[in-house]
Design a protein around this motif. Sequence first.
Motif, PDB file in Angstrom:
ATOM      1  N   GLN A  66       0.945   5.631   1.178  1.00  0.00           N
ATOM      2  CA  GLN A  66       0.371   6.617   2.085  1.00  0.00           C
ATOM      3  C   GLN A  66       0.784   8.000   1.632  1.00  0.00           C
ATOM      4  O   GLN A  66       1.967   8.309   1.527  1.00  0.00           O
ATOM      5  N   MET A  82      -4.669  -7.757   7.717  1.00  0.00           N
ATOM      6  CA  MET A  82      -4.491  -6.319   7.530  1.00  0.00           C
ATOM      7  C   MET A  82      -3.142  -5.885   8.075  1.00  0.00           C
ATOM      8  O   MET A  82      -2.393  -6.697   8.624  1.00  0.00           O
ATOM      9  N   GLU A 128      -2.216   4.400  10.006  1.00  0.00           N
ATOM     10  CA  GLU A 128      -2.890   4.197   8.733  1.00  0.00           C
ATOM     11  C   GLU A 128      -2.497   2.825   8.190  1.00  0.00           C
ATOM     12  O   GLU A 128      -1.443   2.273   8.518  1.00  0.00           O
ATOM     13  N   HIS A 185      -3.771   4.070   1.130  1.00  0.00           N
ATOM     14  CA  HIS A 185      -4.569   3.395   0.093  1.00  0.00           C
ATOM     15  C   HIS A 185      -3.904   2.056  -0.193  1.00  0.00           C
ATOM     16  O   HIS A 185      -2.748   2.010  -0.617  1.00  0.00           O
ATOM     17  N   GLY A 186      -4.623   0.977   0.080  1.00  0.00           N
ATOM     18  CA  GLY A 186      -4.028  -0.352  -0.044  1.00  0.00           C
ATOM     19  C   GLY A 186      -4.365  -1.053  -1.340  1.00  0.00           C
ATOM     20  O   GLY A 186      -5.311  -0.700  -2.054  1.00  0.00           O
ATOM     21  N   SER A 233      -4.255  -0.756   5.552  1.00  0.00           N
ATOM     22  CA  SER A 233      -5.318  -1.310   4.734  1.00  0.00           C
ATOM     23  C   SER A 233      -5.441  -2.788   5.070  1.00  0.00           C
ATOM     24  O   SER A 233      -4.763  -3.291   5.968  1.00  0.00           O
ATOM     25  N   THR A 284      -0.932  -2.011   9.510  1.00  0.00           N
ATOM     26  CA  THR A 284      -0.889  -0.572   9.784  1.00  0.00           C
ATOM     27  C   THR A 284       0.558  -0.161  10.020  1.00  0.00           C
ATOM     28  O   THR A 284       1.404  -0.982  10.335  1.00  0.00           O
ATOM     29  N   TYR A 305       0.851  -1.204   0.000  1.00  0.00           N
ATOM     30  CA  TYR A 305       0.000   0.000   0.000  1.00  0.00           C
ATOM     31  C   TYR A 305       0.879   1.243   0.000  1.00  0.00           C
ATOM     32  O   TYR A 305       2.101   1.160   0.197  1.00  0.00           O
TER      33      TYR A 305
END
Length: 352
Positions: free
Chosen positions: A160, A268, A275, A166-167, A277, A270, A158
């Motif tokens: 950033q 998932m 942040e 945005h993944g 995805s 982070t 992803y």
Amino acid sequence: MKGSSGPPGLPGTQGDRGLPGNPGAPGPVGPQGPLQIIKGVAGLPGFPGQEGAKGDPGFPGVKGDTGFPGLPGDVGDEGPPGFEGRPGVKGDLGPIGPAGPQGYPGSVGAEGMPGPRGFPGPASIAHGFLVTRHSQTTFIPSCPHGTSKIYEGFSLLYVQGNERAHGQDLGTAGSCLKRFSTMPFLFCNINNVCNFASRNDYSYWLATPEPMPMSMAPVIGQTIKQFISRCSVCEAPAMVIAIHSQTIQIPSCPSGWHSLWIGYSFMMHTSSGAEGSGQALSSPGSCLESFRSAPFIECHGRGTCNYYANSYSFWLATVEPTEMFRKPESETLKAGELRTRISRCQVCMKKT
């Protein structure tokens, strides 16, 4: 020596009249005299007296004669609209007007009756389902049996920008970029100006098992290559899904499906600014073939990459049947026993 008194003298002359004396006190009331009526002379008219109080209304008088018509009055304000009148009599039919413009297409009509059975069509062609496989090493992975390679690249997880992440779904072709850059994107504004690698944005890539230098200093230049996972985009003739067991046992593919690869259930991730995805658990991207507590590396626009303490990966955990609908018990796993609570998975393709 005083002598004796002589004889009285003669009377003197009369003196002047003395002053009037003071009025005497009122005398007592005398007896009533005889009654006699004597008419006096009429006096002069007196002054007009004060206006008396208003009297009671009198009785209505007799109706008078009709007066003359008055002058016309001013025009009054417009009154409210009157009630709607009754419809008038239908008029005569007018002449035929000119033709109007063509109208819009009407709505779709009701579905008709099924037609007769048609002739057999030609043989179908491959639908071209795309699936991406990540090696998590510096080696380019081969496409699974029954699929064909479209292209190869580097495993983008992803990005950033402007503190927003945005993944990419690791099971789709968008997660496999043909070329690598620590900053694979630029940003533009409404002033028709674009900027590249000019602020603190990030990109995140699936990593290899290559250990970091002992100094933990960021890696730069050509040394970054050995830390970036490779990938292949493959074309499959049928749909591909991931199956998760939520146990340490590898799940079986459904009936009529066959295996492409097995792995660990990745959910998932982070990092900076909390942040990140996630992966759709039905996607092949949620089934990574290798488990690592730090499966991705962070890269910056200044051309460096490194692992950071605020990077977290989330994996589907194992759940025993007796643990369902009960409060989970807190547990901390150390190195060497991490895989005992990580769910296993298998990527399956429908048989054609």
